[in-house]
Design a protein around this motif. Structure first.
Motif, mmCIF file in Angstrom:
data_model
loop_
_atom_site.group_PDB
_atom_site.id
_atom_site.type_symbol
_atom_site.label_atom_id
_atom_site.label_comp_id
_atom_site.label_asym_id
_atom_site.label_seq_id
_atom_site.Cartn_x
_atom_site.Cartn_y
_atom_site.Cartn_z
ATOM 1 N N ARG A 1 19.933 13.350 29.995
ATOM 2 C CA ARG A 1 20.245 12.118 30.717
ATOM 3 C C ARG A 1 20.969 12.419 32.023
ATOM 4 O O ARG A 1 20.818 11.709 33.014
ATOM 5 C CB ARG A 1 21.069 11.191 29.826
ATOM 6 C CG ARG A 1 20.225 10.532 28.744
ATOM 7 C CD ARG A 1 21.026 9.670 27.812
ATOM 8 N NE ARG A 1 20.173 8.920 26.905
ATOM 9 C CZ ARG A 1 20.562 8.365 25.786
ATOM 10 N NH1 ARG A 1 21.832 8.458 25.422
ATOM 11 N NH2 ARG A 1 19.714 7.701 25.028
ATOM 12 N N GLY A 2 21.755 13.490 31.995
ATOM 13 C CA GLY A 2 22.443 13.901 33.212
ATOM 14 C C GLY A 2 21.494 14.388 34.284
ATOM 15 O O GLY A 2 21.854 14.434 35.468
ATOM 16 N N LEU A 3 20.276 14.734 33.872
ATOM 17 C CA LEU A 3 19.246 15.131 34.842
ATOM 18 C C LEU A 3 18.553 13.920 35.448
ATOM 19 O O LEU A 3 17.682 14.066 36.310
ATOM 20 C CB LEU A 3 18.194 16.017 34.157
ATOM 21 C CG LEU A 3 18.670 17.372 33.627
ATOM 22 C CD1 LEU A 3 17.520 18.087 32.921
ATOM 23 C CD2 LEU A 3 19.227 18.234 34.741
ATOM 24 N N GLY A 4 18.949 12.734 34.983
ATOM 25 C CA GLY A 4 18.378 11.509 35.539
ATOM 26 C C GLY A 4 17.276 10.897 34.697
ATOM 27 O O GLY A 4 16.615 9.957 35.142
ATOM 28 N N MET A 5 17.066 11.410 33.479
ATOM 29 C CA MET A 5 16.010 10.869 32.628
ATOM 30 C C MET A 5 16.463 9.573 31.973
ATOM 31 O O MET A 5 17.595 9.481 31.475
ATOM 32 C CB MET A 5 15.644 11.868 31.532
ATOM 33 C CG MET A 5 14.970 13.122 32.007
ATOM 34 S SD MET A 5 14.390 14.112 30.585
ATOM 35 C CE MET A 5 13.768 15.575 31.422
ATOM 36 N N ASP A 6 15.571 8.578 31.952
ATOM 37 C CA ASP A 6 15.870 7.364 31.217
ATOM 38 C C ASP A 6 15.500 7.568 29.745
ATOM 39 O O ASP A 6 14.954 8.610 29.370
ATOM 40 C CB ASP A 6 15.141 6.158 31.812
ATOM 41 C CG ASP A 6 13.620 6.324 31.821
ATOM 42 O OD1 ASP A 6 13.107 7.224 31.117
ATOM 43 O OD2 ASP A 6 12.950 5.545 32.527
#
Length: 211
Positions: free
Chosen positions: A187-192
């Motif tokens: 999630r920290g990589l920007g994944m929803d």
């Protein structure tokens, strides 16, 4: 003498002491009527001497079981799941503790859980071959919580099943130490949420890593 005979199988003094601590009756078993028949039976499963010794090191209680009432019936149970002789032997080598579990209370509930999340008979057999330690996990305290957690992430039944088929070891990972931190990392990589679920379904091995 059982001790000398076990040394002849390749077990050293420290390993023997550990085995005796786990199975105090070990030294009282008769060689000809108890110990040797079990070892011969294991060798008859295409296990060589070092493999037999390693199985005993992992699970000394193996030498306490009945061939007719424990070992043979459980091997047949694995065959009934679809494993062939070589796959049964591989499972025994990897996880000799398998013989310590009850078919009714441990083995069958695990298989039913795997089928319940969508695995076919052949996929259940494949999962067991790859990760026979499945049988050591509690359905209520390990398998169901992980399955529910994956669903709570947004994975549907087919994705959960797909993940287990691809990586049976997924069930062995710790929620707190492996899986939750890894999801936070994703999630920290920007994944929803849908992307995280899809990523886990496609690459379930990621859950074994640390963030």
């Amino acid at each position: 003498q059982p001790r000398r005979w076990l040394e002849g199988l390749g077990m050293d003094d420290a390993e023997l002491k550990k085995a005796i601590a786990k199975v105090p009756r070990l030294m009282s078993y008769r060689l000809e009527s108890k110990l040797k028949p079990i070892v011969q039976w294991l060798k008859g499963r295409c296990m060589d001497g070092p493999q037999v010794a390693n199985a005993i090191r992992q699970h000394p209680k193996l030498l306490s079981y009945s061939i007719e009432h424990n070992l043979k019936p459980k091997v047949q149970w694995l065959k009934d799941l679809g494993l062939d002789d070589s796959q049964v032997t591989k499972a025994i080598r990897q996880y000799p503790s398998f013989f310590s579990y009850s078919v009714e209370h441990n083995l069958q509930p695990t298989v039913q859980w795997l089928k319940g999340v969508g695995l076919t008979d052949s996929q259940v057999a494949k999962a067991i071959i790859q990760s026979p330690m499945f049988f050591g996990y509690s359905v209520e305290h390990k398998l169901k919580p992980i399955g529910q957690w994956l669903k709570d992430l947004g994975m549907d039944d087919s994705q959960v099943a797909k993940s287990i088929v691809k990586c049976p070891q997924l069930i062995s990972y710790s929620l707190e130490e492996n899986m939750k931190p890894r999801v936070q990392w994703l999630r920290g990589l920007g994944m929803d949420a849908p992307r995280v679920a899809k990523t886990i379904a496609t690459f379930p091995q990621l859950m074994g890593g640390y963030s």
